[in-house]
Design a protein around this motif. Structure first.
Motif, mmCIF file in Angstrom:
data_model
loop_
_atom_site.group_PDB
_atom_site.id
_atom_site.type_symbol
_atom_site.label_atom_id
_atom_site.label_comp_id
_atom_site.label_asym_id
_atom_site.label_seq_id
_atom_site.Cartn_x
_atom_site.Cartn_y
_atom_site.Cartn_z
ATOM 1 N N TYR A 1 0.836 -1.202 0.000
ATOM 2 C CA TYR A 1 0.000 0.000 0.000
ATOM 3 C C TYR A 1 0.870 1.253 0.000
ATOM 4 N N SER B 1 1.313 4.354 -2.560
ATOM 5 C CA SER B 1 0.946 5.663 -2.031
ATOM 6 C C SER B 1 2.077 6.677 -2.077
ATOM 7 N N LEU C 1 -7.127 4.235 -3.547
ATOM 8 C CA LEU C 1 -6.167 3.738 -2.563
ATOM 9 C C LEU C 1 -6.657 3.988 -1.143
#
Length: 302
Positions: free
Chosen positions: A34, A38, A77
């Motif tokens: 993640y 990001s 996201l």
């Protein structure tokens, strides 16, 4: 004398340590993926690919504005983290915390607290995660003497307390440094996104689409980590005060060590994760300090 040193090095005990490490590692892998999307991917999209396509750096006969697409990617996201990632990570943390609690109960010879911890993780889950750890070529020897072997020289309850204190030893300092690191990374993402917004004529719309929204997944992660780690630090400090108070008692009873163990389990289940590379960067130095402190305490008792 007690049997902690013998029990902690049994194959069954090593399996539990390997399993909990693997489950925590799986949770950190999800978080890591993640964060890659990001932070570095978002920076590349915002500061390299978007300007290249918009300004025709590549000498193409057409230009493309990826502002809306990048903003949508950031929103997706953030939604994934909120709706799915947190649940997946918490599930793995709960399993790992139970297995580590099972390890402690076995080593300390404590009864399982089924009211607080509910059911133990089944042996199949432990074996599966332990085998997964070994299949990756990781060394199981790192789990030998998980607690300083010298604790075997004291009475049972005091030895348990010393092991519990080792669990708290350097986690506070580690987490303090970790939240500084995460906060710095989030600030870098936001500043770089602002640079992109200014490059393409700053307006309220471009500020929102090119800076605020693209950096939001990283900022949200940093805010959550800052808050959760601050809570964890305060909880660990309170628990350390409690163990220090108990340590001064002449006759430490089973009740004291059981209550402290209950709080340690809750901390493990709820604590924010720290990535392995950051943990390993500080581990050897800090572990040497903790082991030395434990040995000095034992020498003063004898």
């Amino acid at each position: 004398m007690n049997e902690i040193n013998t029990k902690q090095n049994l194959e069954e005990a090593i399996d539990k340590l390997a399993a909990q490490n693997q489950l925590y590692g799986d949770a950190k892998t999800l978080l890591g993926a993640y964060l890659v999307l990001s932070i570095p991917v978002m920076i590349i999209l915002n500061l390299v690919i978007k300007p290249a396509l918009l300004s025709n750096w590549l000498g193409l006969s057409w230009t493309v504005d990826l502002t809306d697409s990048i903003a949508l990617f950031a929103i997706l996201l953030a939604g994934y983290e909120l709706l799915f990632l947190k649940k997946q990570v918490q599930s793995k943390k709960n399993k790992a915390a139970k297995i580590q609690e099972d390890f402690d109960c076995t080593v300390y010879d404590l009864e399982w607290n089924d009211i607080l911890c509910c059911d133990k993780e089944c042996d199949i889950e432990v074996k599966k995660s332990s085998d997964k750890y070994s299949e990756k070529g990781k060394k199981r020897s790192r789990f030998n003497n998980w607690y300083t072997p010298d604790v075997a020289e004291t009475d049972s309850n005091r030895a348990i307390l010393l092991c519990q204190k080792e669990n708290l030893g350097w986690d506070i300092e580690q987490r303090s440094k970790y939240i500084q690191f995460i906060s710095t990374i989030a600030a870098i993402v936001f500043i770089s996104s602002c640079i992109a917004a200014f490059y393409f004529e700053i307006t309220m719309k471009s500020l929102i689409l090119s800076a605020i929204i693209p950096s939001w997944p990283a900022i949200s992660f940093a805010i959550t980590n800052y808050s959760e780690n601050k809570t964890a630090i305060n909880d660990k400090k309170s628990l350390k005060v409690a163990t220090d108070k108990v340590d001064k008692i002449q006759n430490i009873t089973f009740k004291y060590v059981r209550n402290i163990q209950n709080i340690i389990y809750l901390n493990r289940a709820n604590n924010c994760l720290v990535f392995d590379w950051f943990y390993n960067f500080l581990r050897e130095k800090n572990q040497l300090g903790i082991s030395y402190a434990t040995k000095q305490l034992i020498q003063r008792m004898l």
